[in-house]
Design a protein around this motif. Structure first.
Motif, PDB file in Angstrom:
ATOM      1  N   MET A  50     -10.964 -14.317   3.444  1.00  0.00           N
ATOM      2  CA  MET A  50      -9.808 -13.423   3.387  1.00  0.00           C
ATOM      3  C   MET A  50      -9.649 -12.967   1.941  1.00  0.00           C
ATOM      4  N   ASP A  51      -9.351 -11.672   1.783  1.00  0.00           N
ATOM      5  CA  ASP A  51      -9.073 -11.181   0.435  1.00  0.00           C
ATOM      6  C   ASP A  51      -7.568 -11.192   0.204  1.00  0.00           C
ATOM      7  N   VAL A  52      -7.150 -10.845  -1.000  1.00  0.00           N
ATOM      8  CA  VAL A  52      -5.735 -10.932  -1.352  1.00  0.00           C
ATOM      9  C   VAL A  52      -4.886  -9.984  -0.500  1.00  0.00           C
ATOM     10  N   GLU A  53      -5.432  -8.823  -0.146  1.00  0.00           N
ATOM     11  CA  GLU A  53      -4.687  -7.897   0.716  1.00  0.00           C
ATOM     12  C   GLU A  53      -4.497  -8.487   2.110  1.00  0.00           C
ATOM     13  N   GLY A  54      -5.539  -9.135   2.628  1.00  0.00           N
ATOM     14  CA  GLY A  54      -5.426  -9.794   3.929  1.00  0.00           C
ATOM     15  C   GLY A  54      -4.434 -10.931   3.906  1.00  0.00           C
TER      16      GLY A  54
ATOM     17  N   THR B  78      -2.752 -24.081  10.987  1.00  0.00           N
ATOM     18  CA  THR B  78      -1.786 -24.353   9.927  1.00  0.00           C
ATOM     19  C   THR B  78      -2.505 -24.898   8.695  1.00  0.00           C
ATOM     20  N   ALA B  79      -3.507 -25.738   8.907  1.00  0.00           N
ATOM     21  CA  ALA B  79      -4.286 -26.273   7.785  1.00  0.00           C
ATOM     22  C   ALA B  79      -4.996 -25.138   7.037  1.00  0.00           C
ATOM     23  N   ASP B  80      -5.517 -24.153   7.771  1.00  0.00           N
ATOM     24  CA  ASP B  80      -6.138 -22.989   7.120  1.00  0.00           C
ATOM     25  C   ASP B  80      -5.111 -22.251   6.255  1.00  0.00           C
ATOM     26  N   TYR B  81      -3.895 -22.105   6.787  1.00  0.00           N
ATOM     27  CA  TYR B  81      -2.827 -21.410   6.059  1.00  0.00           C
ATOM     28  C   TYR B  81      -2.492 -22.147   4.762  1.00  0.00           C
ATOM     29  N   LEU B  82      -2.450 -23.469   4.830  1.00  0.00           N
ATOM     30  CA  LEU B  82      -2.194 -24.247   3.613  1.00  0.00           C
ATOM     31  C   LEU B  82      -3.318 -24.068   2.602  1.00  0.00           C
ATOM     32  N   ARG B  83      -4.563 -24.100   3.070  1.00  0.00           N
ATOM     33  CA  ARG B  83      -5.709 -23.881   2.169  1.00  0.00           C
ATOM     34  C   ARG B  83      -5.626 -22.497   1.522  1.00  0.00           C
ATOM     35  N   LEU B  84      -5.340 -21.484   2.333  1.00  0.00           N
ATOM     36  CA  LEU B  84      -5.222 -20.115   1.806  1.00  0.00           C
ATOM     37  C   LEU B  84      -4.067 -20.009   0.801  1.00  0.00           C
TER      38      LEU B  84
ATOM     39  N   PHE C 188      -4.690 -18.812  -2.999  1.00  0.00           N
ATOM     40  CA  PHE C 188      -4.145 -17.574  -3.551  1.00  0.00           C
ATOM     41  C   PHE C 188      -3.075 -17.839  -4.602  1.00  0.00           C
ATOM     42  N   ALA C 189      -2.376 -18.951  -4.531  1.00  0.00           N
ATOM     43  CA  ALA C 189      -1.431 -19.306  -5.601  1.00  0.00           C
ATOM     44  C   ALA C 189      -2.194 -19.489  -6.910  1.00  0.00           C
ATOM     45  N   ARG C 190      -3.318 -20.207  -6.839  1.00  0.00           N
ATOM     46  CA  ARG C 190      -4.141 -20.400  -8.049  1.00  0.00           C
ATOM     47  C   ARG C 190      -4.738 -19.066  -8.513  1.00  0.00           C
ATOM     48  N   ALA C 191      -5.262 -18.302  -7.568  1.00  0.00           N
ATOM     49  CA  ALA C 191      -5.913 -17.037  -7.916  1.00  0.00           C
ATOM     50  C   ALA C 191      -4.940 -16.056  -8.553  1.00  0.00           C
ATOM     51  N   MET C 192      -3.747 -15.942  -7.979  1.00  0.00           N
ATOM     52  CA  MET C 192      -2.771 -14.992  -8.521  1.00  0.00           C
ATOM     53  C   MET C 192      -2.201 -15.468  -9.851  1.00  0.00           C
TER      54      MET C 192
ATOM     55  N   GLU D 120      -3.988  -9.020 -11.785  1.00  0.00           N
ATOM     56  CA  GLU D 120      -4.343  -7.896 -10.912  1.00  0.00           C
ATOM     57  C   GLU D 120      -4.273  -8.326  -9.443  1.00  0.00           C
ATOM     58  N   GLN D 121      -4.726  -9.512  -9.126  1.00  0.00           N
ATOM     59  CA  GLN D 121      -4.609  -9.998  -7.748  1.00  0.00           C
ATOM     60  C   GLN D 121      -3.141 -10.166  -7.370  1.00  0.00           C
ATOM     61  N   ALA D 122      -2.341 -10.680  -8.286  1.00  0.00           N
ATOM     62  CA  ALA D 122      -0.910 -10.843  -8.014  1.00  0.00           C
ATOM     63  C   ALA D 122      -0.262  -9.481  -7.763  1.00  0.00           C
ATOM     64  N   ARG D 123      -0.615  -8.495  -8.572  1.00  0.00           N
ATOM     65  CA  ARG D 123      -0.068  -7.144  -8.395  1.00  0.00           C
ATOM     66  C   ARG D 123      -0.433  -6.588  -7.029  1.00  0.00           C
ATOM     67  N   ARG D 124      -1.721  -6.725  -6.649  1.00  0.00           N
ATOM     68  CA  ARG D 124      -2.172  -6.214  -5.345  1.00  0.00           C
ATOM     69  C   ARG D 124      -1.472  -6.944  -4.202  1.00  0.00           C
TER      70      ARG D 124
END
Length: 169
Positions: free
Chosen positions: A100-104, A129-135, A139-143, A148-152
Motif C-alpha cells: 500500500m502506498d501513502v495515498e492508499g 486488524t493486525a495488517d492495519y496495525l502494521r500499516l 506510515f507513522a514512521r514514514a510520515m 512529503e509523504q505526510a503532506r500527500r
C-alpha cells in the motif's frame, strides 16, 4: 540512564516473577500470534505448552505489572513501553507489510473514519486488524521521516473527508 543499562533493567523486569516462565517478551510474542487471528487461541497456547487458565494467569500478572508501573511512575513507567515495543516487533515479524502506498493508506483511514469502525473497510480490502496495525506503525514512521509523504497523506485524507458541516457530532 545509558541505553545499555536500560536494556538490562528492561530484561530483568521482563523476567522477574513471570508465572509459568512466560516473560514479558514471551507474552508480547504470544499476544501478537493471537492478534493475527489466523489460528485458534488453543492452538497458539498449545504450541507454547500453556493452557488457557495459565495464559489468563500470565496475562493478569503482566497487566497488573504494567498498571502498577504506571501508577508508581506515571509518565516514567517503562514496562508498558517495553511491552508495546516487543509486541510491535513480534507482530511485524509475523507477516509482511501489505502492499500500500501513502495515498492508499490515507484512503483506508478516511474509509475507517467514515464507517466509524475499521472492520468494513478492512474486510473490503482483504486486510486484518493486525495488517492495519502494521500499516499504521509503518506510515507513522514514514510520515515522521518524510514530510512529503505526510503532506500527500493529509492532502488525500482531507479530499476524502466530508466537509465540516456534514460531520455529525
Amino acid at each position: 540512564m545509558p541505553a545499555q543499562g536500560r536494556d538490562e533493567d528492561d530484561q530483568q523486569t521482563a523476567e522477574r516473577g513471570a508465572p509459568h516462565g512466560v516473560t514479558l517478551f514471551d507474552h508480547a510474542q504470544i499476544s501478537a500470534e493471537i492478534a493475527e487471528g489466523d489460528r485458534a487461541l488453543a492452538r497458539v497456547l498449545e504450541a507454547r505448552g500453556l493452557t488457557e487458565a495459565q495464559w489468563n494467569e500470565v496475562t493478569l500478572y503482566w497487566v497488573q505489572r504494567m498498571g502498577d508501573d504506571v501508577m508508581d511512575h506515571a509518565e516514567r513507567a517503562r514496562i508498558p513501553l517495553v511491552y508495546s515495543d516487543a509486541f510491535s516487533k513480534a507482530q511485524d515479524a509475523l507477516k509482511p507489510l501489505p502492499a500500500m502506498d501513502v495515498e492508499g493508506y490515507a484512503a483506508l483511514v478516511a474509509a475507517v473514519q467514515a464507517a466509524g469502525s475499521p472492520a468494513p473497510p478492512l474486510a473490503a480490502r482483504g486486510l486484518s486488524t493486525a495488517d492495519y496495525l502494521r500499516l499504521s506503525r509503518h506510515f507513522a514512521r514514514a510520515m515522521a521521516a518524510d514530510p512529503e509523504q505526510a503532506r500527500r497523506f493529509f492532502e488525500v485524507l482531507q479530499a476524502l473527508s466530508p466537509p465540516a458541516e456534514e460531520v455529525e457530532v
